[in-house]
Design a protein around this motif. Structure first.
Motif, PDB file in Angstrom:
ATOM      1  N   LEU A  44       0.827  -1.236  -0.124  1.00  0.00           N
ATOM      2  CA  LEU A  44       0.079   0.067  -0.022  1.00  0.00           C
ATOM      3  C   LEU A  44       0.820   1.224   0.136  1.00  0.00           C
ATOM      4  O   LEU A  44       0.560   2.158  -0.787  1.00  0.00           O
ATOM      5  CB  LEU A  44      -0.928   0.073   1.236  1.00  0.00           C
ATOM      6  N   ARG A  45       1.997   1.376   0.664  1.00  0.00           N
ATOM      7  CA  ARG A  45       2.797   2.370   1.024  1.00  0.00           C
ATOM      8  C   ARG A  45       3.410   2.822  -0.680  1.00  0.00           C
ATOM      9  O   ARG A  45       3.648   3.836  -1.096  1.00  0.00           O
ATOM     10  CB  ARG A  45       4.196   2.164   1.899  1.00  0.00           C
ATOM     11  N   LYS A  46       3.900   1.759  -1.233  1.00  0.00           N
ATOM     12  CA  LYS A  46       4.503   1.719  -2.633  1.00  0.00           C
ATOM     13  C   LYS A  46       3.258   2.430  -3.559  1.00  0.00           C
ATOM     14  O   LYS A  46       3.727   3.408  -4.300  1.00  0.00           O
ATOM     15  CB  LYS A  46       4.913   0.681  -3.188  1.00  0.00           C
ATOM     16  N   CYS A  47       2.059   2.011  -3.570  1.00  0.00           N
ATOM     17  CA  CYS A  47       0.963   2.534  -4.371  1.00  0.00           C
ATOM     18  C   CYS A  47       0.821   4.252  -4.012  1.00  0.00           C
ATOM     19  O   CYS A  47       0.547   4.693  -4.959  1.00  0.00           O
ATOM     20  CB  CYS A  47      -0.279   1.813  -4.155  1.00  0.00           C
ATOM     21  N   LEU A  48       0.801   4.528  -2.695  1.00  0.00           N
ATOM     22  CA  LEU A  48       0.377   5.815  -2.556  1.00  0.00           C
ATOM     23  C   LEU A  48       1.651   6.866  -2.863  1.00  0.00           C
ATOM     24  O   LEU A  48       1.561   7.932  -3.261  1.00  0.00           O
ATOM     25  CB  LEU A  48       0.291   5.748  -0.930  1.00  0.00           C
ATOM     26  N   VAL A  53       1.620  10.914  -2.720  1.00  0.00           N
ATOM     27  CA  VAL A  53       1.078  11.145  -1.236  1.00  0.00           C
ATOM     28  C   VAL A  53       2.449  11.525  -0.491  1.00  0.00           C
ATOM     29  O   VAL A  53       3.305  10.748  -0.552  1.00  0.00           O
ATOM     30  CB  VAL A  53       0.552   9.870  -0.613  1.00  0.00           C
ATOM     31  N   PRO A  54       2.672  12.722   0.411  1.00  0.00           N
ATOM     32  CA  PRO A  54       3.368  12.923   1.065  1.00  0.00           C
ATOM     33  C   PRO A  54       4.100  11.914   2.141  1.00  0.00           C
ATOM     34  O   PRO A  54       3.209  11.061   2.279  1.00  0.00           O
ATOM     35  CB  PRO A  54       3.056  14.122   1.980  1.00  0.00           C
ATOM     36  N   LYS A  55       5.209  11.789   2.340  1.00  0.00           N
ATOM     37  CA  LYS A  55       5.540  10.766   3.124  1.00  0.00           C
ATOM     38  C   LYS A  55       5.280  10.543   4.491  1.00  0.00           C
ATOM     39  O   LYS A  55       5.120   9.663   5.165  1.00  0.00           O
ATOM     40  CB  LYS A  55       7.482  10.907   3.362  1.00  0.00           C
ATOM     41  N   GLU A  56       4.851  11.850   5.367  1.00  0.00           N
ATOM     42  CA  GLU A  56       4.431  11.798   6.357  1.00  0.00           C
ATOM     43  C   GLU A  56       2.909  11.369   6.716  1.00  0.00           C
ATOM     44  O   GLU A  56       2.347  11.038   7.660  1.00  0.00           O
ATOM     45  CB  GLU A  56       4.494  13.482   7.138  1.00  0.00           C
ATOM     46  N   LYS A  57       2.294  11.411   5.420  1.00  0.00           N
ATOM     47  CA  LYS A  57       0.989  10.602   5.355  1.00  0.00           C
ATOM     48  C   LYS A  57       0.891   9.253   5.038  1.00  0.00           C
ATOM     49  O   LYS A  57      -0.191   8.663   5.231  1.00  0.00           O
ATOM     50  CB  LYS A  57       0.014  11.198   4.698  1.00  0.00           C
TER      51      LYS A  57
END
Length: 242
Positions: A44-48, A53-57
């Motif tokens: 999910l992190r890779k897709c965002l 999407v900003p790293k902090e989110k």
């Protein structure tokens, strides 16, 4: 004098045939669930990240369940070591020099499984318990301890057909693999020759010399099957008068 072998299936195995603690069972199932959860979060992190999407989110790949699992594994190791010392009161211990950081496997799942078992904590807990109780616990060289036969000293990777079974290809000695390794560790406690070895090659050379001495002492002659077949074939051709 008691030898201690460290492993995953059994955290501790002593030379008198006792097992203490295990990572298999509930702990292993919890590790599988936590690993799958981490993999889903990483995907999910890779897709965002691709969507900007900003790293902090971004969702964190760490999990509270993983931290709890680490604490529970250490607690199980502590219980296993404590029980081992209680049941071997007044004994001297020999345990292996374990370097978990240098252990690598081809399969990622096996590497994750080994890290989750927290094997590096076992030697520290053994040393701490020995100091606390005033018991002698000595590190010994563990090179080839899992492949060496405790009877004839023959060293071969094929002596272990599977993870739990040890079967010597020369003398036929059969035992639980961890028990055989713990007996080797116990015999190495006062072994000055092995202690003087500088690397694994010297250890193996010493063990093979001892194996040759054992064969001479027992008058044991090993004849390989191809040699036997060759002799039989020559004898057949020499007696053939037709």
């Amino acid at each position: 004098m008691v030898g201690i072998d460290v492993g995953i299936a059994n955290f501790l195995t002593t030379s008198d045939g006792r097992h203490y603690g295990t990572f298999n069972g509930k702990l292993r199932e919890r590790h599988k669930r936590d690993r799958e959860k981490r993999r889903r979060k990483a995907k999910l992190r890779k897709c965002l990240e691709k969507k900007g999407v900003p790293k902090e989110k971004l969702p964190s790949t760490s999990s509270a369940t993983g931290q709890r699992l680490i604490r529970h594994v250490r607690q199980e190791i502590n219980r296993a070591v404590n029980l081992c010392f209680v049941e071997h009161e007044g004994c001297r211990f020999a345990y292996e020099q374990l370097s978990v950081a240098s252990m690598r496997h081809k399969a990622r799942a096996m590497n994750a499984y080994m890290r989750a078992s927290n094997l590096g904590h076992v030697p520290h807990q053994i040393a701490w318990n020995a100091t606390k109780r005033g018991v002698a616990a000595t590190k010994v060289k563990s090179a080839y301890s899992s492949q060496e036969c405790s009877v004839c000293h023959f060293v071969d990777r094929k002596n272990r057909p599977n993870q739990q079974t040890f079967c010597c290809r020369v003398c036929g000695h059969t035992a639980h693999a961890d028990i055989n390794a713990s007996r080797n560790l116990a015999s190495r406690l006062n072994d000055k020759e092995l202690r003087a070895c500088q690397n694994r090659q010297e250890v193996k050379a010493l063990l093979m010399r001892r194996h040759e001495q054992w064969k001479q002492k027992c008058r044991f002659l090993v004849v390989e099957p191809p040699v036997q077949l060759g002799l039989w074939a020559r004898s057949e051709t020499s007696t053939d008068v037709g």
